[in-house]
Design a protein around this motif. Structure first.
Motif, short mmCIF file in Angstrom:
data_model
loop_
_atom_site.label_atom_id
_atom_site.label_comp_id
_atom_site.label_asym_id
_atom_site.label_seq_id
_atom_site.Cartn_x
_atom_site.Cartn_y
_atom_site.Cartn_z
N ALA A 70 1.40 -2.11 9.85
CA ALA A 70 1.89 -2.02 8.48
C ALA A 70 1.17 -3.03 7.58
N LEU A 71 0.96 -4.22 8.08
CA LEU A 71 0.26 -5.26 7.32
C LEU A 71 -1.19 -4.84 7.05
N ASN A 72 -1.89 -4.39 8.08
CA ASN A 72 -3.28 -3.95 7.91
C ASN A 72 -3.39 -2.77 6.96
N PHE A 73 -2.48 -1.82 7.09
CA PHE A 73 -2.54 -0.62 6.24
C PHE A 73 -2.29 -0.99 4.78
N ASN A 74 -1.28 -1.80 4.51
CA ASN A 74 -1.00 -2.16 3.13
C ASN A 74 -2.07 -3.07 2.55
N LEU A 75 -2.66 -3.91 3.37
CA LEU A 75 -3.81 -4.70 2.92
C LEU A 75 -4.98 -3.78 2.58
N SER A 76 -5.21 -2.78 3.41
CA SER A 76 -6.28 -1.81 3.15
C SER A 76 -6.03 -1.08 1.84
N MET A 77 -4.80 -0.64 1.62
CA MET A 77 -4.48 0.08 0.38
C MET A 77 -4.67 -0.84 -0.83
N PHE A 78 -4.35 -2.11 -0.69
CA PHE A 78 -4.56 -3.07 -1.77
C PHE A 78 -6.05 -3.23 -2.06
N VAL A 79 -6.85 -3.33 -1.02
CA VAL A 79 -8.30 -3.44 -1.19
C VAL A 79 -8.84 -2.19 -1.88
N TYR A 80 -8.40 -1.01 -1.42
CA TYR A 80 -8.86 0.24 -2.03
C TYR A 80 -8.46 0.31 -3.51
N ALA A 81 -7.26 -0.16 -3.83
CA ALA A 81 -6.81 -0.17 -5.22
C ALA A 81 -7.67 -1.11 -6.07
N CYS A 82 -8.02 -2.25 -5.51
CA CYS A 82 -8.89 -3.20 -6.25
C CYS A 82 -10.27 -2.59 -6.49
N VAL A 83 -10.81 -1.91 -5.49
CA VAL A 83 -12.11 -1.26 -5.64
C VAL A 83 -12.03 -0.16 -6.70
N ALA A 84 -10.97 0.64 -6.66
CA ALA A 84 -10.80 1.71 -7.65
C ALA A 84 -10.67 1.13 -9.06
N THR A 85 -9.97 0.02 -9.20
CA THR A 85 -9.83 -0.63 -10.50
C THR A 85 -11.19 -1.13 -11.00
N ALA A 86 -11.96 -1.73 -10.11
CA ALA A 86 -13.28 -2.22 -10.49
C ALA A 86 -14.19 -1.07 -10.92
N ILE A 87 -14.14 0.04 -10.20
CA ILE A 87 -14.94 1.21 -10.57
C ILE A 87 -14.49 1.74 -11.93
N GLY A 88 -13.18 1.80 -12.15
CA GLY A 88 -12.66 2.25 -13.44
C GLY A 88 -13.12 1.37 -14.59
#
Length: 151
Positions: A70-88
């Protein structure tokens, strides 16, 4: 810990009801806290799973594995969200820097980014619910698309 051919964690002993509840709580707390703070700012999701991991990691291998997943998955989702924000932000910047002419390229890219964010959000929600149910039933579960940073 070794994984089976299908990617799941091996099941050696049946976990107790208490272990199942704590393991399910790791997934459920991450889900609820991330939903309360929005999935993009899902840092709270990591905190929920991390709290269960820190409190119960020495009590049971079953709880430890589920809380770590659960920790790894939510950390991954947070990283993906940060990348998506940077791309936006980059797409908006390109549009502004080209005085609006860049919209011919950035609009389709922005729409694709929004679609990808939607797919990831639905996947996050569904996988979190599936993981909670699997933990509650005493089964192992591995999240897809997860960066395994905590091992």
């Amino acid at each position: 810990m070794e994984h089976t051919a299908d990617g799941n964690l091996p099941q050696t002993l049946s976990p107790t009801a208490s272990e199942c509840q704590w393991a399910a709580l790791a997934h459920l707390s991450a889900l609820v806290l991330a939903l309360c703070t929005s999935w993009i700012a899902g840092f709270a999701g990591m905190a929920g799973a991390g709290a269960v991991y820190l409190l119960k990691r020495d009590d049971s291998p079953f709880i430890r594995e589920h809380a770590r997943e659960a920790l790894n998955f939510n950390l991954s989702m947070f990283v993906y969200a940060c990348v998506a924000t940077a791309i936006g932000i980059a797409l908006v910047g390109v549009t502004v820097l080209t005085l609006g002419l860049g919209i011919l390229v950035t609009l389709p890219a922005g729409l694709a980014l929004l679609a990808a964010i939607g797919v990831i959000a639905v996947m996050w929600l569904v996988c979190s619910i599936v993981a909670t149910v699997k933990a509650w039933n005493g089964e192992a579960y591995r999240y897809p698309l997860t960066l395994r940073l905590f091992d």
